[in-house]
Design an enzyme around this catalytic site. Structure first.
Site, mmCIF file in Angstrom:
data_model
loop_
_atom_site.group_PDB
_atom_site.id
_atom_site.type_symbol
_atom_site.label_atom_id
_atom_site.label_comp_id
_atom_site.label_asym_id
_atom_site.label_seq_id
_atom_site.Cartn_x
_atom_site.Cartn_y
_atom_site.Cartn_z
ATOM 1 N N GLU A 57 -48.149 0.853 -33.405
ATOM 2 C CA GLU A 57 -48.862 -0.164 -34.051
ATOM 3 C C GLU A 57 -50.349 0.300 -34.651
ATOM 4 O O GLU A 57 -50.785 0.171 -35.801
ATOM 5 C CB GLU A 57 -49.210 -1.137 -33.073
ATOM 6 C CG GLU A 57 -50.034 -2.234 -33.693
ATOM 7 C CD GLU A 57 -50.606 -3.196 -32.601
ATOM 8 O OE1 GLU A 57 -50.180 -3.078 -31.375
ATOM 9 O OE2 GLU A 57 -51.332 -4.265 -32.918
ATOM 10 N N ASP A 77 -45.666 -0.141 -29.304
ATOM 11 C CA ASP A 77 -46.851 -1.215 -29.055
ATOM 12 C C ASP A 77 -47.444 -0.707 -27.872
ATOM 13 O O ASP A 77 -47.334 -1.085 -26.872
ATOM 14 C CB ASP A 77 -46.528 -2.554 -29.280
ATOM 15 C CG ASP A 77 -47.828 -3.435 -29.318
ATOM 16 O OD1 ASP A 77 -47.722 -4.693 -29.469
ATOM 17 O OD2 ASP A 77 -48.922 -2.962 -29.044
ATOM 18 N N ILE A 79 -50.551 -1.376 -26.583
ATOM 19 C CA ILE A 79 -50.999 -2.556 -25.797
ATOM 20 C C ILE A 79 -50.512 -3.710 -26.416
ATOM 21 O O ILE A 79 -51.078 -4.115 -27.650
ATOM 22 C CB ILE A 79 -52.385 -2.527 -25.404
ATOM 23 C CG1 ILE A 79 -52.829 -1.366 -24.656
ATOM 24 C CG2 ILE A 79 -52.727 -3.722 -24.777
ATOM 25 C CD1 ILE A 79 -54.215 -1.359 -24.251
ATOM 26 N N ASP A 80 -49.825 -4.324 -25.992
ATOM 27 C CA ASP A 80 -49.283 -5.783 -26.710
ATOM 28 C C ASP A 80 -49.910 -6.679 -25.783
ATOM 29 O O ASP A 80 -49.577 -7.034 -24.668
ATOM 30 C CB ASP A 80 -47.840 -6.024 -26.649
ATOM 31 C CG ASP A 80 -47.180 -7.266 -27.229
ATOM 32 O OD1 ASP A 80 -47.929 -7.282 -28.523
ATOM 33 O OD2 ASP A 80 -46.588 -8.099 -27.025
ATOM 34 N N THR A 82 -53.658 -7.365 -26.471
ATOM 35 C CA THR A 82 -55.098 -6.598 -26.714
ATOM 36 C C THR A 82 -56.164 -7.621 -26.245
ATOM 37 O O THR A 82 -56.976 -7.293 -25.561
ATOM 38 C CB THR A 82 -55.338 -5.852 -27.832
ATOM 39 O OG1 THR A 82 -54.255 -4.877 -28.160
ATOM 40 C CG2 THR A 82 -56.815 -5.077 -27.968
ATOM 41 N N ASP A 207 -43.996 -5.299 -31.794
ATOM 42 C CA ASP A 207 -43.999 -6.435 -30.699
ATOM 43 C C ASP A 207 -42.694 -6.621 -30.080
ATOM 44 O O ASP A 207 -43.036 -7.002 -28.919
ATOM 45 C CB ASP A 207 -44.697 -7.593 -31.485
ATOM 46 C CG ASP A 207 -45.860 -7.532 -31.987
ATOM 47 O OD1 ASP A 207 -46.369 -7.941 -33.290
ATOM 48 O OD2 ASP A 207 -47.041 -6.951 -31.394
HETATM 49 O O1 LIG Z 1 -52.102 -6.910 -31.305
HETATM 50 P P1 LIG Z 1 -51.290 -7.161 -30.043
HETATM 51 O O2 LIG Z 1 -52.130 -7.096 -28.953
HETATM 52 O O3 LIG Z 1 -50.161 -5.803 -30.086
HETATM 53 O O4 LIG Z 1 -50.258 -8.341 -30.212
HETATM 54 C C1 LIG Z 1 -50.263 -9.223 -29.428
HETATM 55 C C2 LIG Z 1 -49.568 -10.543 -30.081
HETATM 56 O O5 LIG Z 1 -49.131 -11.467 -28.894
HETATM 57 O O6 LIG Z 1 -50.491 -10.997 -31.117
HETATM 58 C C3 LIG Z 1 -49.502 -11.203 -32.026
HETATM 59 C C4 LIG Z 1 -49.636 -12.390 -32.676
HETATM 60 O O7 LIG Z 1 -49.646 -13.392 -31.862
HETATM 61 C C5 LIG Z 1 -48.075 -10.983 -31.560
HETATM 62 O O8 LIG Z 1 -47.307 -10.583 -32.656
HETATM 63 C C6 LIG Z 1 -48.477 -9.930 -30.602
HETATM 64 O O9 LIG Z 1 -47.300 -9.802 -29.503
HETATM 65 MG MG LIG Z 2 -50.647 -3.834 -29.842
HETATM 66 MG MG LIG Z 3 -48.404 -6.365 -30.232
#
Ligand SMILES: O=P(O)(O)OC[C@@]1(O)O[C@H](CO)[C@@H](O)[C@@H]1O
Ligand SMILES: [Mg+2]
Ligand SMILES: [Mg+2]
Length: 267
Positions: A57, A77, A79-80, A82, A207
């Site tokens: 990412e 990813d 940190i999913d 953030t 993601d």
């Molecule tokens: O940017 P980050 O933290 O990796 O994404 C977090 C997140 O929830 O935001 C996006 C929209 O809700 C989702 O696609 C993703 O999983």
């Molecule tokens: Mg992320």
């Molecule tokens: Mg993400």
């Protein structure tokens, strides 16, 4: 390495000492920790597999192309969630998938604060902290808890698409709609049977590449929001406990106008 960052006592210290920057919107954040975790993961993997390719990412945010080829590819990813990380809302995950010939061979989602390690290998089942996972098997959409994401977009088109989809589901009615702020952990709830479906419009391959195989190996189904075959690069997904529920959601959820706007503005 992500485990160490997420689990050490100085989790808050790491957060406090890190700069937070905006990306595509006021709700799309990145920290130095996102970037450090991605760099650590890629360099460690590259030392062992120098020929492999990566889709990360934060590498993409720094200008690298998003191109899934037949080559062995790691989709990361770091940190999913953030926004959750910055706010200490306890749903933050590291998501790593591995593909060959564009087919996902295995996926790992580590929900750091919960200390839950979800993983699956193609044809070999899905597991949470070593215990086998199985979807709920629910077939009646009226008896479903559905997970989705609010998303980072704040333009009128995205907001009207997102809210109207949720309203249509609530009017069916479904029994609940939830959003944890991380697509990876959201989708893993389907694999545990704790939710019966997940849908999202606008997420990226990093993601959900790992959580997709985790749902499939837990006996779930995955498709595009229009009911067609899933393509992890399409930015649209439905993951569900059964085909009946997946198709029920595909009949209610609309994406096209929103995605049209997406395709103009971002990779
Ligand atoms: O940017 P980050 O933290 O990796 O994404 C977090 C997140 O929830 O935001 C996006 C929209 O809700 C989702 O696609 C993703 O999983
Ligand atoms: Mg992320
Ligand atoms: Mg993400």
């Amino acid at each position: 390495n992500a485990h160490i960052i997420c689990r050490t006592r100085d989790f808050c210290f790491v957060l406090n000492s890190k700069e937070v920057r905006l990306k595509s919107s006021p709700a799309d954040l990145v920290t130095e920790t996102d970037q450090q975790v991605e760099k650590m993961l890629i360099s460690a993997i590259r030392r062992k597999y120098p020929q492999h390719r990566f889709i990360g990412e934060e590498s993409v945010a720094a200008g690298e192309a998003v191109e899934l080829t037949d080559s062995p590819t790691w989709i990361i990813d770091p940190i999913d969630g953030t926004v959750n990380f910055v706010h200490r809302f306890p749903f933050v995950a590291v998501s790593i998938a591995f593909t060959v010939n564009k087919q996902t061979e295995f996926g790992i989602v580590y929900s750091c604060v919960e200390d839950k390690l979800f993983h699956a290998q193609r044809g070999r089942g899905a597991y949470l902290n070593g215990k086998p996972l199985c979807v709920s098997g629910q077939t009646d959409i009226h008896r479903c808890v559905v997970v989705t994401e609010i998303g980072a977009e704040r333009d009128d088109l995205a907001l009207s698409t997102m809210t109207s989809n949720i309203c249509r589901l609530l009017r069916l009615p479904v029994q609940g709609v939830r959003a944890l702020g991380t697509a990876a952990v959201d989708m893993c709830q389907v694999a545990t049977g704790g939710a019966d479906a997940y849908y999202h419009i606008g997420m990226h391959c990093w993601d959900i590449a790992a959580s997709t195989i985790i749902v499939l190996e837990a006996g779930g189904v995955v498709m595009d929001t229009d009911g067609s075959e899933f393509d992890m690069m399409s930015r649209k997904v439905i993951a569900a406990s059964s085909s009946a529920v997946a198709n029920g959601i595909a009949q209610v959820v609309q994406a096209d106008s929103f995605l049209g706007d997406f395709s103009r503005n971002r990779a």
